[in-house]
Design an enzyme around this catalytic site. Sequence first.
Site, mmCIF file in Angstrom:
data_model
loop_
_atom_site.group_PDB
_atom_site.id
_atom_site.type_symbol
_atom_site.label_atom_id
_atom_site.label_comp_id
_atom_site.label_asym_id
_atom_site.label_seq_id
_atom_site.Cartn_x
_atom_site.Cartn_y
_atom_site.Cartn_z
ATOM 1 C CG ASP A 195 34.791 42.028 46.641
ATOM 2 O OD1 ASP A 195 34.666 41.438 45.284
ATOM 3 O OD2 ASP A 195 35.097 43.152 46.810
ATOM 4 C CG HIS A 240 36.296 43.182 42.547
ATOM 5 N ND1 HIS A 240 35.682 43.381 43.774
ATOM 6 C CD2 HIS A 240 36.142 44.285 41.916
ATOM 7 C CE1 HIS A 240 35.711 44.535 43.842
ATOM 8 N NE2 HIS A 240 35.855 45.424 42.597
ATOM 9 C CB SER A 442 36.517 48.187 43.914
ATOM 10 O OG SER A 442 35.232 47.944 43.738
#
Length: 502
Positions: A195, A240, A442
């Site tokens: 990520d 994120h 996600s």
Amino acid sequence: MEQVSHHGRPARHRSLQVLGAMLLTALLLGGAVPYVAGPGRSFLSYLVLADTLDAQGAKHASVEAQAAGGTVIQDYPQIGAVLAYATGQFAERLRGRPGIAAVGATRTAAVPGPPRPLSGLGAFAPTSVESTDDSTATIPDPAEQSDWNLAMIGATEQPAGPGTLLRVPTGDHVIDRGAVPTAQELRHVTVAVLDSGVDDTHPDLRAAVDPRSSASCADGRPDARYGSWRPDPGVTESGHGTHVAGIVGAARDGHGVTGVAPGVRIAAVRLLGPLGQYYAENIVCGMLWAADHGAKAINDSYFADPWKYNCPEDPDQAALIAAVGRAVAYAQKQGAVVVASAGNDAQDLTTGREDQRSPNDRDSGPAQDRQLGTECVRLPGELPGVVTVSAVDRRGLPAAYTNYGRGRISLAAPGGDPDGGPQDAVVSDWPGGQYAALAGTSMAAAHVTGAVAVVAATHPDWGPDRVVARLTEAAEANCSQLLPAGCQDREYLGAGILDLPR
């Protein structure tokens, strides 16, 4: 990244102005971004794939790439490929040469030169990570109370909160999940989060992230220097990965949030580079690194840049499909379950569709208006054997933004609603010891990765196929419990809604 903004649109860092500014600065100063500046020269990065998927193939690809004028900066002996930088008609000179299977440019925006050598740059080891991203609002410490998502998948006995339509199984319909693996048992399981980077200084993640299994692949090269896996606070939405990691394995300690598999070891692999892109070489590097460091699951909550969908009739994109496909297949052979988000464009993946966002690494001009056929795929979510996850809201219904398609979705998991406030989104960790409520596929994929860890801890002798089969079986049963009409929307739900089997 596969999260959704509070306006219901996909939220991914697209630093177009930043890209142009950084490259201009690099040309003037020769060091603002990690590329070797060459006056008047514009380089693209290329993946060169040999016919043979081994070290000998990688060596052959390297020799051929250099003979064609390329600078090889990384080899991938596990899959018979190399990463090279070059100018001019490099790919055209290489395609069709004996022993070369495919060559493809991985970007469309040129850079001043190849990346600088890793040696001599100094260790990337900040003592803490401070979030400078104002685009994501943070919330107060939830004290492990925002857990509707965990209740939906059977990871907690706590009530799911007001407004939910979840039904608690009773009588003959109780799902026998078996014994819950302990944190100590989960410590023997490693999962990888590929990520934007993970803030391992966050209180929820300090004990989870394994420095020995973590690295940066932000330019296609594995960089294992201490702290290299941490997010770059200068890149928008770089939090994120920390949010995803929290869903997977945040500690159960009475503070913050709890992950699906508290106690699991996380290999944090940063893919997001300084220009805000998840290029194919970053994915290849990360997938191989995770596989070689014993990951039982590899979480991929993003799509490959610069093409949202890669089409095999384009020689560059065909090479990217092949390269990422080889890396995924290698990881699967090494014993990893590869989990990917389905995407947030509300598109049917089984039909023709539009792509008006690619290429997304350009620094000027409009995107192409591409009309795509079903042969065009998202990477890595539509590759063979990948567990592709769609999103449901807290009622167990398909989220409005989720991609779908019969045969393209493996199962669904909690993704939340971006317009319902923190109570309807998924609350998890954010860099700097903070917390954020996000929604998207996600988040859904991260729940499945945590579930793989739980099954792997309970059944350490099981291979990937058996783990996935157990998840599929449990999802089918859970769907019939949560929804009055059961699993009717197979194109959205796949096998069903994730349940945490033991």
